[in-house]
Design a protein around this motif. Structure first.
Motif, PDB file in Angstrom:
ATOM      1  N   MET A 136       0.813  -1.209   0.000  1.00  0.00           N
ATOM      2  CA  MET A 136       0.000   0.000   0.000  1.00  0.00           C
ATOM      3  C   MET A 136       0.852   1.267   0.000  1.00  0.00           C
ATOM      4  SD  MET A 136      -3.124  -0.749  -0.339  1.00  0.00           S
ATOM      5  CE  MET A 136      -3.699   0.934  -0.096  1.00  0.00           C
ATOM      6  N   ILE A 137       1.903   1.303   0.822  1.00  0.00           N
ATOM      7  CA  ILE A 137       2.704   2.525   0.869  1.00  0.00           C
ATOM      8  C   ILE A 137       3.521   2.674  -0.412  1.00  0.00           C
ATOM      9  CG2 ILE A 137       4.784   1.611   2.016  1.00  0.00           C
ATOM     10  CD1 ILE A 137       3.027   4.985   2.701  1.00  0.00           C
ATOM     11  N   CYS A 138       3.956   1.565  -0.993  1.00  0.00           N
ATOM     12  CA  CYS A 138       4.677   1.637  -2.266  1.00  0.00           C
ATOM     13  C   CYS A 138       3.760   2.163  -3.372  1.00  0.00           C
ATOM     14  CB  CYS A 138       5.232   0.268  -2.647  1.00  0.00           C
ATOM     15  SG  CYS A 138       6.741  -0.190  -1.765  1.00  0.00           S
ATOM     16  N   GLU A 139       2.507   1.728  -3.369  1.00  0.00           N
ATOM     17  CA  GLU A 139       1.578   2.222  -4.378  1.00  0.00           C
ATOM     18  C   GLU A 139       1.263   3.699  -4.170  1.00  0.00           C
ATOM     19  OE1 GLU A 139      -1.846  -0.302  -4.620  1.00  0.00           O
ATOM     20  OE2 GLU A 139      -0.708  -1.971  -5.484  1.00  0.00           O
ATOM     21  N   LEU A 140       1.133   4.111  -2.918  1.00  0.00           N
ATOM     22  CA  LEU A 140       0.864   5.523  -2.648  1.00  0.00           C
ATOM     23  C   LEU A 140       2.025   6.408  -3.100  1.00  0.00           C
ATOM     24  CD1 LEU A 140      -0.873   5.394   0.843  1.00  0.00           C
ATOM     25  CD2 LEU A 140      -1.871   6.260  -1.271  1.00  0.00           C
ATOM     26  N   LEU A 141       3.247   5.912  -2.912  1.00  0.00           N
ATOM     27  CA  LEU A 141       4.427   6.679  -3.327  1.00  0.00           C
ATOM     28  C   LEU A 141       4.738   6.510  -4.810  1.00  0.00           C
ATOM     29  CD1 LEU A 141       6.914   6.121  -0.355  1.00  0.00           C
ATOM     30  CD2 LEU A 141       5.695   8.218  -0.934  1.00  0.00           C
ATOM     31  N   GLY A 142       4.148   5.484  -5.425  1.00  0.00           N
ATOM     32  CA  GLY A 142       4.414   5.240  -6.838  1.00  0.00           C
ATOM     33  C   GLY A 142       5.697   4.480  -7.096  1.00  0.00           C
ATOM     34  N   VAL A 143       6.120   3.625  -6.142  1.00  0.00           N
ATOM     35  CA  VAL A 143       7.307   2.786  -6.350  1.00  0.00           C
ATOM     36  C   VAL A 143       6.971   1.726  -7.395  1.00  0.00           C
ATOM     37  CG1 VAL A 143       8.908   1.142  -5.282  1.00  0.00           C
ATOM     38  CG2 VAL A 143       8.114   3.143  -4.001  1.00  0.00           C
ATOM     39  N   PRO A 144       7.727   1.635  -8.491  1.00  0.00           N
ATOM     40  CA  PRO A 144       7.437   0.637  -9.520  1.00  0.00           C
ATOM     41  C   PRO A 144       7.431  -0.779  -8.951  1.00  0.00           C
ATOM     42  CG  PRO A 144       9.016   2.237 -10.337  1.00  0.00           C
ATOM     43  CD  PRO A 144       8.852   2.507  -8.869  1.00  0.00           C
ATOM     44  N   TYR A 145       6.559  -1.613  -9.476  1.00  0.00           N
ATOM     45  CA  TYR A 145       6.388  -2.974  -8.961  1.00  0.00           C
ATOM     46  C   TYR A 145       7.705  -3.738  -8.940  1.00  0.00           C
ATOM     47  CZ  TYR A 145       4.476  -7.645  -8.321  1.00  0.00           C
ATOM     48  OH  TYR A 145       4.208  -8.897  -7.838  1.00  0.00           O
ATOM     49  N   ALA A 146       8.505  -3.595  -9.982  1.00  0.00           N
ATOM     50  CA  ALA A 146       9.748  -4.358 -10.089  1.00  0.00           C
ATOM     51  C   ALA A 146      10.765  -3.990  -9.015  1.00  0.00           C
ATOM     52  CB  ALA A 146      10.367  -4.154 -11.475  1.00  0.00           C
ATOM     53  N   ASP A 147      10.622  -2.801  -8.419  1.00  0.00           N
ATOM     54  CA  ASP A 147      11.593  -2.338  -7.427  1.00  0.00           C
ATOM     55  C   ASP A 147      11.192  -2.673  -5.998  1.00  0.00           C
ATOM     56  OD1 ASP A 147      12.810  -1.210  -9.599  1.00  0.00           O
ATOM     57  OD2 ASP A 147      12.246   0.854  -9.126  1.00  0.00           O
ATOM     58  N   ARG A 148       9.978  -3.160  -5.795  1.00  0.00           N
ATOM     59  CA  ARG A 148       9.420  -3.173  -4.441  1.00  0.00           C
ATOM     60  C   ARG A 148      10.120  -4.130  -3.490  1.00  0.00           C
ATOM     61  NH1 ARG A 148       2.997  -2.529  -6.048  1.00  0.00           N
ATOM     62  NH2 ARG A 148       3.276  -0.439  -6.943  1.00  0.00           N
ATOM     63  N   ASP A 149      10.473  -5.318  -3.944  1.00  0.00           N
ATOM     64  CA  ASP A 149      11.094  -6.280  -3.027  1.00  0.00           C
ATOM     65  C   ASP A 149      12.418  -5.745  -2.488  1.00  0.00           C
ATOM     66  OD1 ASP A 149       9.001  -8.008  -3.301  1.00  0.00           O
ATOM     67  OD2 ASP A 149       9.998  -9.343  -4.727  1.00  0.00           O
ATOM     68  N   ALA A 150      13.275  -5.251  -3.400  1.00  0.00           N
ATOM     69  CA  ALA A 150      14.569  -4.722  -2.970  1.00  0.00           C
ATOM     70  C   ALA A 150      14.391  -3.484  -2.103  1.00  0.00           C
ATOM     71  CB  ALA A 150      15.425  -4.387  -4.193  1.00  0.00           C
ATOM     72  N   PHE A 151      13.443  -2.649  -2.460  1.00  0.00           N
ATOM     73  CA  PHE A 151      13.185  -1.434  -1.713  1.00  0.00           C
ATOM     74  C   PHE A 151      12.726  -1.757  -0.291  1.00  0.00           C
ATOM     75  CE2 PHE A 151      10.173   2.229  -0.899  1.00  0.00           C
ATOM     76  CZ  PHE A 151      11.163   3.167  -0.695  1.00  0.00           C
ATOM     77  N   GLN A 152      11.794  -2.704  -0.154  1.00  0.00           N
ATOM     78  CA  GLN A 152      11.291  -3.084   1.166  1.00  0.00           C
ATOM     79  C   GLN A 152      12.385  -3.719   2.018  1.00  0.00           C
ATOM     80  OE1 GLN A 152       7.797  -5.524   0.453  1.00  0.00           O
ATOM     81  NE2 GLN A 152       7.037  -4.026  -1.003  1.00  0.00           N
ATOM     82  N   GLU A 153      13.263  -4.480   1.398  1.00  0.00           N
ATOM     83  CA  GLU A 153      14.365  -5.097   2.146  1.00  0.00           C
ATOM     84  C   GLU A 153      15.299  -4.030   2.711  1.00  0.00           C
ATOM     85  OE1 GLU A 153      18.010  -8.329   1.474  1.00  0.00           O
ATOM     86  OE2 GLU A 153      16.522  -7.980  -0.096  1.00  0.00           O
ATOM     87  N   GLN A 154      15.597  -3.025   1.910  1.00  0.00           N
ATOM     88  CA  GLN A 154      16.461  -1.944   2.383  1.00  0.00           C
ATOM     89  C   GLN A 154      15.802  -1.170   3.519  1.00  0.00           C
ATOM     90  OE1 GLN A 154      16.895   0.090  -1.325  1.00  0.00           O
ATOM     91  NE2 GLN A 154      18.654  -1.113  -2.006  1.00  0.00           N
ATOM     92  N   VAL A 155      14.518  -0.879   3.373  1.00  0.00           N
ATOM     93  CA  VAL A 155      13.798  -0.151   4.416  1.00  0.00           C
ATOM     94  C   VAL A 155      13.783  -0.964   5.708  1.00  0.00           C
ATOM     95  CG1 VAL A 155      11.548   0.744   5.122  1.00  0.00           C
ATOM     96  CG2 VAL A 155      12.374   1.146   2.800  1.00  0.00           C
ATOM     97  N   GLY A 156      13.502  -2.265   5.593  1.00  0.00           N
ATOM     98  CA  GLY A 156      13.480  -3.132   6.764  1.00  0.00           C
ATOM     99  C   GLY A 156      14.805  -3.179   7.490  1.00  0.00           C
ATOM    100  N   SER A 157      15.899  -3.049   6.765  1.00  0.00           N
ATOM    101  CA  SER A 157      17.227  -3.134   7.370  1.00  0.00           C
ATOM    102  C   SER A 157      17.477  -2.008   8.361  1.00  0.00           C
ATOM    103  CB  SER A 157      18.313  -3.112   6.285  1.00  0.00           C
ATOM    104  OG  SER A 157      18.254  -4.275   5.489  1.00  0.00           O
ATOM    105  N   PHE A 158      17.034  -0.799   8.029  1.00  0.00           N
ATOM    106  CA  PHE A 158      17.341   0.301   8.954  1.00  0.00           C
ATOM    107  C   PHE A 158      16.215   0.556   9.952  1.00  0.00           C
ATOM    108  CE2 PHE A 158      15.541   2.974   5.492  1.00  0.00           C
ATOM    109  CZ  PHE A 158      14.719   3.806   6.206  1.00  0.00           C
ATOM    110  N   MET A 159      15.146  -0.248   9.905  1.00  0.00           N
ATOM    111  CA  MET A 159      14.075  -0.109  10.889  1.00  0.00           C
ATOM    112  C   MET A 159      14.060  -1.244  11.908  1.00  0.00           C
ATOM    113  SD  MET A 159      10.792   1.278   8.737  1.00  0.00           S
ATOM    114  CE  MET A 159      10.737   2.944   8.090  1.00  0.00           C
ATOM    115  N   SER A 160      14.886  -2.263  11.709  1.00  0.00           N
ATOM    116  CA  SER A 160      14.789  -3.472  12.529  1.00  0.00           C
ATOM    117  C   SER A 160      15.320  -3.295  13.944  1.00  0.00           C
ATOM    118  CB  SER A 160      15.551  -4.621  11.848  1.00  0.00           C
ATOM    119  OG  SER A 160      16.949  -4.362  11.873  1.00  0.00           O
ATOM    120  N   GLY A 161      16.250  -2.354  14.139  1.00  0.00           N
ATOM    121  CA  GLY A 161      16.861  -2.177  15.450  1.00  0.00           C
ATOM    122  C   GLY A 161      17.994  -3.147  15.715  1.00  0.00           C
TER     123      GLY A 161
END
Length: 406
Positions: A160-185
């Motif tokens: 949902m947040i990727c669609e709201l921001l307009g992140v292309p579908y092909a980029d989403r997995d890598a993008f989410q992995e990077q985001v998760g890395s700096f939010m995990s603690g």
């Protein structure tokens, strides 16, 4: 001294290191004990700074709405768990308005407010239902067991947040992995910097792409304004933080809480109309955004004490949302509860911008899950469920192994 006390005050000597394994829904016992001594306690920060801990509902709410308490990043010199002596904290980068006061804060928040109204977010319900059904279908097809975090709780808000921001579908997995890395603690300093840099670089490229070729999304809409690319990048980062990590952890930890409260789980399964109240009660009960930090800009009277200018104040949202002076039987999960008004989304000018989107996602996802899998249960003993570290900003689980009768 940072305050003038009128009588003996409770002092919390160290912030608790962890929640209770197997039942991590309650605030740590030390915080609850502090609240029992009164809504305001002394707290000596690890760097020696003498600050305050606010645990009562009324005082937390008062601080959050008081402009004399700042959330500016450059004032956040003291960490409740880590000694940052000698560290320099720069101002928040352009666009990262959660770490700003007025008037800078409103410059970035106001253009977004109209895009996150209750009406607009409810219009997304059909899309949330579609995403939810797709992931339930995938879980059912794969069969038990499953990790609810990766199979269900994270993908729904992430898409949902990727669609709201307009992140292309092909980029989403890598993008989410990077985001998760700096939010995990749990990421090392080196990996944290690398992940944060990668996300910033990607967002910079995304903003440039939206300026060149706008699409139907929030970020494209914002390019038609006087906001700079750097400001849009910072705002996008805030939307990511607000729209992904909190909701993902609410869905996972909320399911864990329901599985540990079978009567409440059965009530939700049996009464679809209970969904709205269930979401609000889970938000109150879990308070995944557990603490905020504020700094007094001037001397402020609070709870009979003087908080002097420059003093750091920890706001304990999880104890405020369990305050017996505000909520009846506060430690009981009651999906039919009527005494609402929790602070899980904060309060005041920094109240969570994406709260209506989070509500839509949870109102759909919780009932859909428990009704699709009536025999849903933990696949491991409760005390073996791995919790996120206390250093993470958001309370949650690393994984939630579940199973059901196929």
């Amino acid at each position: 001294m940072d305050a003038t006390a009128a009588g003996p005050l409770h002092t919390l000597t160290a912030m608790p290191a962890a929640r209770q394994a197997g039942c991590p829904f309650d605030p740590p016992a030390e915080l609850l004990d502090a609240r029992e001594h009164g809504p305001l306690s002394r707290y000596p920060f690890p760097d020696g700074h003498q600050g305050w801990l606010v645990t009562g509902y009324d005082l937390v709410r008062a601080v959050l709405s008081d402009p004399r308490f700042s959330s500016r990043k450059e004032f956040m010199l003291h960490h409740p768990l880590i000694d940052y002596t000698g560290a320099e904290v720069p101002p928040a980068p352009p666009g990262e308005f959660l770490l700003m006061d007025e008037p800078q804060h409103s410059r970035y928040r106001k253009p977004l407010v109209g895009r996150f109204t209750v009406r607009r977010m409810r219009q997304l319900t059909e899309r949330v239902e579609q995403i939810t059904t797709e992931h339930l279908d995938a879980m059912e097809e794969a069969g038990p067991p499953a990790d609810l975090v990766t199979a269900y709780a994270t993908p729904i808000p992430a898409i949902m947040i990727c669609e709201l921001l307009g992140v292309p579908y092909a980029d989403r997995d890598a993008f989410q992995e990077q985001v998760g890395s700096f939010m995990s603690g749990e990421t090392s300093d080196e990996d944290l910097i690398a992940a944060y840099t990668a996300v910033q670089q990607y967002l910079a490229e995304l903003v440039a792409a939206k300026r060149a070729h706008p699409t139907d999304d929030v970020l494209s809409d914002l390019t038609d304004s006087d906001l700079t690319d750097e400001e849009l990048r910072g705002m996008s980062l805030i939307l990511l933080a607000a729209g992904l990590d909190t909701t993902a952890n609410m869905l996972a930890l909320g399911t864990f809480a329901l599985l540990r409260n079978p009567a409440q789980l059965a009530a939700l399964r049996g009464d679809p109309a209970l969904a709205d109240g269930a979401v609000e009660e889970l938000l109150r009960y879990l308070s995944v955004a557990k603490t905020f930090l504020r700094v007094a800009l001037e001397d402020v009277e609070l709870g009979g004490q003087t908080i002097t200018a420059g003093t750091a104040v920890i706001l304990s949202l999880n104890t405020a949302n369990r305050d017996p002076e505000r909520f009846s039987d506060p430690h009981v999960l009651d999906l039919a509860r009527r005494d609402g008004g929790h602070l899980a989304f904060g309060h005041g000018i920094h109240q969570c911008l994406g709260q209506q989107l989070a509500r839509v996602e949870m109102r759909v996802a919780f009932p859909a899950l428990v009704n699709r899998f009536p025999t849903l249960r933990l696949a491991v003993p409760a005390d073996e469920v791995a919790l996120r570290p206390e250093t993470a900003d958001i309370v949650g689980v690393k994984s939630l192994p579940v199973t059901w009768d196929a």
